[in-house]
Enzyme design. Structure first.
Site, mmCIF file in Angstrom:
data_model
loop_
_atom_site.group_PDB
_atom_site.id
_atom_site.type_symbol
_atom_site.label_atom_id
_atom_site.label_comp_id
_atom_site.label_asym_id
_atom_site.label_seq_id
_atom_site.Cartn_x
_atom_site.Cartn_y
_atom_site.Cartn_z
ATOM 1 N N GLU A 35 -9.465 3.302 8.682
ATOM 2 C CA GLU A 35 -8.671 2.524 7.798
ATOM 3 C C GLU A 35 -8.625 3.575 6.689
ATOM 4 O O GLU A 35 -9.459 3.620 5.789
ATOM 5 C CB GLU A 35 -9.123 1.242 7.623
ATOM 6 N N CYS A 60 -6.346 -0.857 -0.415
ATOM 7 C CA CYS A 60 -5.325 0.128 0.254
ATOM 8 C C CYS A 60 -3.822 -0.709 0.866
ATOM 9 O O CYS A 60 -3.011 0.166 1.014
ATOM 10 C CB CYS A 60 -6.062 0.194 1.793
#
Length: 507
Positions: A247, A281
Site C-alpha cells: 500500500e 495516503c
C-alpha cells in the site's frame, strides 16, 4: 503513559547495538531511547517465529477467532490509552487519534467474525461428477513480515497483523522508529487477550538494515510506505518467489461537479485534505472545480480554514495536530515554497507555526499550481491542497487520471452523475460526497491502489486470504472409476460427453 509503563513496554525489545531518541512531535521533547537491532537479530527473530508457527496453526480456526473477539473487547476497554499513545508518538489531534483507534478496533471485530467462514475447507464443483470430489484448503504461508509506517501506527498495525494471525501465521513486524510504543502496547493487549507471545514479534531499527533482513527471510511481506521503497520491497520479494502486498503513495484528486453546493464541497475538501495534518495516503491533495463556482469555492474554503483550531491537546478542542517531525516540516514547506516560486497563488496558510509547536504547519491552499511546480505531480503528504478550475468535465476527469498514482479519489455533487464519473476514475477507491472515510471505514471493502499506488488489497475477505496458500484436495471414487486405459475412454466417452453437457446446464 507513565515512564514506568514505557520502560516496561520497551523491555520486550532485544538489546540492540545502539539506540536512537524518539521525539514527541507536538512538543519536540524526547520520549525515550529506542533499541536499533542488527540484521542478524532480525533473522534470528524470524527463525524463532518459524519454529513456533506450526504450534499456532494447530490451535485451530475457532480458537483463533475467539482470541480476536477477546482482543476486540480489550482494545475497546483500552481506547483512551491507545489514543494517548497515538497522540504522543504522532502529534495528531485527539479527533484523528480517535478515528484511527476506532478503525483499528473494528479490524479485531471483523476478522473475529469472518475468519472461520473464510478460511474453512470448502467443497468445490467436481471436474467429473460422480467420479471425483474436490476440496479447497487455505493454509498459512508461515512467517509474515509486516512493515508499518509512522503516520497510522495503530490502524496500519492491526489491519495487517490481525488477519495474518487469524490465518495461522506467525508475525514479525518492523515498526517505524517513531511509533514503536503504539505497536508494542497493541501487542501487549493481544497477549492479554490470549495470543501467545511467540505469535507476534516486533523489531526496530534502521529501515534498510532491518527491512531488508526481514524481506529476505520471511514467507510473505505486507508493506505500507512510499512507492520508491515499495518498488525495492517488490524486487526483493520477487527474487525469492514469495508473495507481497504493497500500500503505497497517492496524489488523490477531488472533482467538484456542477450542481454541488460550494460550502458543502469546501467542507468535504477540508476534512479530506487536512485529516491527520494531511499525513495519510488517501488524503485529498488536488481539487478540480467548475470555473463557474471556482471563486466562491475558494472563499468558502478560506472561511473554513480560518475557523480550524490548530494545536495540541489531549481532548477534542483542536482540529489539526502537528506534522510528524523535522523531516516532514522541511518536506511540506519546501513543496509550498517551490510552488509559489513557480507562480502558484497562495490562498491560505503557507507557513510554519513555531509558536504552536516545533513542527506545526498551517493548513494551506494553493490556486492554479503550474505543471513546473514539484507538487503538481508529487505526493506532498501534508496539509496542502491545490485547487484548479475546469471548463469541461471530461477534461477534469482526464486531469484526475493523469498521475502515476491511483489510490483514492473523491467526487462532490449529484449522486447519479457522480456515480457515472466514478466508473471513469483509475483509482482503487472513489468516495462520493466524502473525502475518504466512506470507503476507508468499510472493513468489508478491499482497500488498495492501482498503478504506482500499490499491489494487492487489505481489508475484506481478500485481506485475510492474502496470508494463505491454496491447497486443492481431489478425491477419486464413487459409482464409476476414472478410466486408465485407452479402451476405457472409448467405453466411457458417451457418459463423459453427457456429463460435460450437463455441467453447462447446471453451472
Amino acid at each position: 503513559m507513565s515512564e514506568t509503563s514505557i520502560v516496561s513496554l520497551l523491555s520486550h525489545l532485544p538489546q540492540g547495538q545502539s539506540t536512537v531518541p524518539v521525539i514527541n512531535p507536538a512538543t519536540g521533547k524526547k520520549i525515550y531511547d529506542l533499541q536499533q537491532l542488527s540484521a542478524e537479530q532480525v533473522i534470528d527473530a524470524v527463525s524463532k517465529a518459524r519454529d513456533y508457527q506450526p504450534i499456532l496453526a494447530k490451535t485451530g480456526l475457532p480458537q483463533r477467532q475467539r482470541l480476536l473477539l477477546n482482543l476486540h473487547d480489550i482494545l475497546l476497554g483500552s481506547d483512551e490509552r491507545l489514543m494517548d499513545l497515538v497522540q504522543l508518538e504522532t502529534g495528531k489531534s485527539r479527533a484523528h487519534a480517535f478515528e484511527e483507534t476506532v478503525g483499528a478496533i473494528a479490524a479485531a471485530s471483523y476478522y473475529g467474525k469472518i475468519s472461520v467462514k473464510t478460511l474453512a475447507r470448502r467443497r468445490t464443483r467436481a471436474g467429473v461428477p460422480l467420479l471425483t470430489k474436490t476440496y479447497v484448503d487455505q493454509v498459512p504461508v508461515g512467517v509474515v513480515g509486516i512493515v508499518t509506517p509512522w503516520n497510522y501506527p495503530l490502524a496500519l498495525t492491526l489491519l495487517d497483523v490481525l488477519p495474518a494471525l487469524a490465518a495461522g501465521n506467525a508475525v514479525v513486524q518492523k515498526v517505524d522508529n517513531q511509533t514503536a510504543l503504539t505497536a508494542l502496547f497493541a501487542r501487549h493487549l493481544a497477549i492479554e487477550a490470549g495470543w501467545p507471545e511467540e505469535a507476534w514479534t516486533i523489531v526496530t531499527g534502521d529501515g534498510e538494515t532491518v527491512g531488508n533482513a526481514l524481506v529476505d527471510s520471511v514467507d510473505y511481506v505486507a508493506f505500507t510506505g512510499s512507492t520508491a521503497t515499495g518498488l525495492k520491497v517488490a524486487q526483493r520479494a520477487s527474487a525469492r518467489l514469495i508473495g507481497y502486498s504493497l500500500e503505497l503513495g497517492g496524489k488523490n484528486p477531488m472533482i467538484v461537479l456542477e450542481g454541488a453546493k460550494p460550502k458543502r464541497a469546501a467542507e468535504i475538501a477540508v476534512s479530506g485534505a487536512f485529516s491527520s495534518a494531511g499525513q495519510l495516503c488517501v488524503a485529498i491533495e488536488r481539487v478540480y472545480v467548475p470555473r463557474s463556482m471556482h471563486q466562491e469555492f475558494l472563499t468558502e474554503l478560506t472561511k473554513q480554514i480560518d475557523a480550524l483550531e490548530v494545536g495540541r491537546s489531549d481532548d477534542f478542542s483542536t482540529d489539526i495536530g502537528s506534522l510528524g517531525g523535522y523531516v516532514q516540516l522541511q518536506r511540506v514547506s519546501g513543496y509550498v515554497s517551490d510552488a509559489v516560486a513557480n507562480g502558484a497563488e497562495l490562498v491560505a496558510g503557507g507557513h510554519a507555526l513555531p509558536n504552536t509547536g516545533p513542527y506545526f504547519y498551517a493548513p494551506t491552499v494553493l490556486n492554479n499550481v503550474p505543471a513546473s511546480a514539484k507538487l503538481y505531480r508529487r505526493e506532498v503528504f501534508g496539509p496542502v491542497l491545490a485547487v484548479e478550475p475546469y471548463d469541461d468535465l471530461d477534461d477534469a476527469i482526464d486531469q484526475a487520471n493523469d498521475s502515476q498514482y491511483g489510490l483514492n479519489a473523491a467526487i462532490v455533487g449529484p449522486v447519479k452523475l457522480a456515480t457515472r464519473v466514478a466508473s471513469r476514475l483509475n483509482t482503487g477507491s472513489v468516495n462520493i460526497n466524502e473525502g475518504f472515510r466512506a470507503s476507508f471505514a468499510s472493513m468489508e471493502s478491499p482497500m488498495g491502489g492501482m498503478k504506482a499506488s500499490g499491489h494487492g488489497r487489505r481489508n475484506g475477505p481478500g485481506g485475510l486470504l492474502r496470508f494463505t496458500e491454496t491447497r486443492v484436495i481431489g478425491v477419486a471414487g464413487g459409482l464409476i472409476r476414472l478410466p486408465s486405459r485407452a479402451r476405457d475412454y472409448e467405453k466411457m466417452a458417451p457418459l463423459m460427453r453427457l456429463m460435460v453437457k450437463s455441467m453447462k446446464l447446471f453451472s
